[in-house]
Each structure stands twice: as C-alpha cells, then as structure tokens.
Design a protein around this motif. Structure first.
Motif, PDB file in Angstrom:
ATOM      1  N   THR A   1      29.878  47.631  13.430  1.00 37.24           N
ATOM      2  CA  THR A   1      29.969  48.942  12.888  1.00 37.24           C
ATOM      3  C   THR A   1      29.534  48.955  11.503  1.00 37.24           C
ATOM      4  N   ALA A   2      30.359  48.104  10.652  1.00 37.08           N
ATOM      5  CA  ALA A   2      29.994  47.962   9.375  1.00 37.08           C
ATOM      6  C   ALA A   2      28.690  47.316   8.987  1.00 37.08           C
TER       7      ALA A   2
ATOM      8  N   ASP B   1      26.486  47.995  23.896  1.00 38.85           N
ATOM      9  CA  ASP B   1      27.621  47.873  22.856  1.00 38.85           C
ATOM     10  C   ASP B   1      28.459  49.154  22.812  1.00 38.85           C
ATOM     11  N   ASP B   2      29.741  49.032  22.384  1.00 38.27           N
ATOM     12  CA  ASP B   2      30.492  50.128  22.621  1.00 38.27           C
ATOM     13  C   ASP B   2      31.212  50.307  20.880  1.00 38.27           C
ATOM     14  N   PRO B   3      30.466  51.035  20.338  1.00 34.74           N
ATOM     15  CA  PRO B   3      31.005  51.240  18.802  1.00 34.74           C
ATOM     16  C   PRO B   3      32.556  51.747  18.700  1.00 34.74           C
ATOM     17  N   ARG B   4      32.994  52.123  19.823  1.00 35.13           N
ATOM     18  CA  ARG B   4      34.456  52.799  19.391  1.00 35.13           C
ATOM     19  C   ARG B   4      35.479  51.666  19.527  1.00 35.13           C
TER      20      ARG B   4
ATOM     21  N   ARG C   1      22.982  54.578  16.858  1.00 31.83           N
ATOM     22  CA  ARG C   1      23.864  54.657  17.743  1.00 31.83           C
ATOM     23  C   ARG C   1      23.459  54.620  19.135  1.00 31.83           C
TER      24      ARG C   1
ATOM     25  N   ARG D   1      34.423  45.654  17.671  1.00 37.88           N
ATOM     26  CA  ARG D   1      33.177  45.963  17.525  1.00 37.88           C
ATOM     27  C   ARG D   1      32.913  46.518  15.844  1.00 37.88           C
ATOM     28  N   ILE D   2      34.043  46.388  15.075  1.00 37.15           N
ATOM     29  CA  ILE D   2      34.250  46.961  13.807  1.00 37.15           C
ATOM     30  C   ILE D   2      33.180  46.184  12.813  1.00 37.15           C
TER      31      ILE D   2
ATOM     32  N   ARG E   1      22.553  51.127  19.903  1.00 43.65           N
ATOM     33  CA  ARG E   1      23.693  50.228  20.139  1.00 43.65           C
ATOM     34  C   ARG E   1      24.101  50.368  21.775  1.00 43.65           C
TER      35      ARG E   1
ATOM     36  N   GLY F   1      26.110  48.098  10.684  1.00 46.43           N
ATOM     37  CA  GLY F   1      25.305  49.276  11.250  1.00 46.43           C
ATOM     38  C   GLY F   1      25.316  50.263  10.031  1.00 46.43           C
ATOM     39  N   ILE F   2      26.367  50.288   9.402  1.00 43.03           N
ATOM     40  CA  ILE F   2      26.504  51.318   8.115  1.00 43.03           C
ATOM     41  C   ILE F   2      25.680  50.766   7.130  1.00 43.03           C
TER      42      ILE F   2
END
Length: 246
Positions: free
Chosen positions: A181-182, A170-173, A162, A177-178, A165, A184-185
């Motif tokens: 985020t996926a 980058d702003d994962p919120r 995190r 940017r979903i 990023r 990254g998971i």
C-alpha cells in the motif's frame, strides 16, 4: 461539490460569497461559547439560507461527516480535562471539557455549513477570476484552482490502481500488505507529479503567464455587494451583541 441552481444565491458573484463566508465564519468563531442563543440564531439563519438557495438537507448531511474526527476529539475532552467537574447521567465530567467540546462541535459544524453553502452555489470555474478580483496572490490562485480541478483526476487514478491490485489477487485491507500500500501511494504521487508537469507544459504552450484570467466575468456591483453581505452583517451583529451583553 457544485449543486446547479437558479436561486439568487447562485447568481451572486463568487467574490461576494467568499468574503461573506469568511466574515461569517470569523463571527461564529469569535462568539463566546458559553452563550447559547447566538449559535441558535446562526443555525436558524443557515437553515433559512439553505432553503432560500434550494439546497436539500440530504445533500448537506453526508458532507458534514468530514468533521467526524473533530467530533471524536471533542467527545473525549470532558473525560480528559481537569477540575472543576460535574455529574451528567451519573458520569463525572470536566466542566471546562464540556464547554470546549461544545465549542468545537458547534463552531466547526456552522463553519463547515457555511463552506458547503459556498461550494454548492459556486461553480469552480468562477473561482479564478473571483480570487483575482480579491487581490489574492496569483500563485495561491493557481494552486487552489489546479487542486480543485485535478482532485477528481487523482481520485480516479487511485481507484484504477486499487482495481488493478484486486484483479491480481491482492487485498489492500490486510495489515501484511501495508508495504504494498505504501508503494502504491508513492507511485500515485509520482504519477500525479508527472501529470502536473505535463499539464504545466501544456498551459505554457497555450500562453499561460502565471495568472488565470476570465474575460467574460464582470466584477460585482455595489448593489450586489450590499445584498450579498447581508448575511455577514447579521452574523457580525449577533457576535457583537453576544460579546457586549453581560
């Protein structure tokens, strides 16, 4: 989760506390939700146990928030369940829904409190030998122990990803940017899987045979079992009395 201490609860063998917690939780769940006095007795006993084990309420309170999703579900039940209905503060609520919400909240809170008590007074290093003495299958013991030991490692890895990023702007919120985020998971899963493979190979090279052993641990004595199961015995007695009373 472990809260170091020197109380008799901390010194009780881990297998005794595990059995006591399981029996107590089953007693709480089996108690009729329509009777209020047994749950008051359970809560008073749990508070007394926390005081006896020197577990401060400020340590317990934030960890109880893990049941927040279940509380939200329970709050919605009085509005969604059917008849019969009753009026409370000018709002029409389902009677069955109210009882269901009460049962979920009180039993979930007490069960979580018992679990936190065991976690606070039991070092994770005591679990492998304790579960082995309880004849838990070796594969389950391995999964539980490795999960507990490497949960912090995975959390730290997620925190580093995190930060990486955020450092790149980058702003994962944000919703757009979903997809990132996926990904990254997925990357975190692969890293965790690869780390698990390396850890397993290292364990095999050090003589791991499929079971955790602790040569320094000694089984609980009969006296320790008798004193340690006092809480469970009281909980079962309260549950039995609540079920046989009219």
């Amino acid at each position: 989760m472990h809260l170091p201490g020197t109380s008799p609860v901390h010194r009780t063998p881990a297998e005794v506390k595990i059995v006591c917690a399981v029996v107590a939780v089953f007693a709480v769940v089996a108690t009729p939700r329509e009777m209020l006095w047994p749950f008051a007795c359970y809560a008073a006993g749990l508070l007394a146990l926390w005081r006896f084990a020197a577990i401060p309420p400020r340590w317990i309170a934030p960890r109880l928030l893990i049941e927040a999703p279940f509380v939200v579900l329970a709050v919605l039940l009085p509005f969604s369940a059917g008849a019969p209905r009753t009026t409370l503060l000018g709002i029409s609520l389902s009677t069955a829904g109210l009882w269901a919400a009460w049962g979920i909240i009180v039993k979930g809170t007490l069960g979580l409190g018992v679990s936190l008590t065991v976690a606070a007074t039991t070092d994770v290093r005591e679990l492998p030998a304790a579960l082995g003495r309880l004849r838990v299958p070796g594969l389950i013991v391995t999964i539980v122990v490795l999960m507990l030991r490497y949960l912090d490692v995975i959390a730290d890895e997620a925190a580093r990803m995190r930060i990486a990023r955020l450092s790149r702007g980058d702003d994962p919120r944000t919703i757009r940017r979903i997809a990132a985020t996926a990904r990254g998971i997925g990357s975190l899963f692969l890293r965790s899987y690869e780390r698990g493979e390396r850890v397993h190979l290292a364990m095999l090279s050090r003589g791991y045979t499929g079971a955790f052993t602790d040569a320094t641990a000694t089984p609980a004595t009969r006296r320790q079992w008798a004193s340690g199961l006092t809480v469970a015995t009281v909980a079962v007695a309260i549950c039995f009395t609540a079920r046989v009373l009219p």
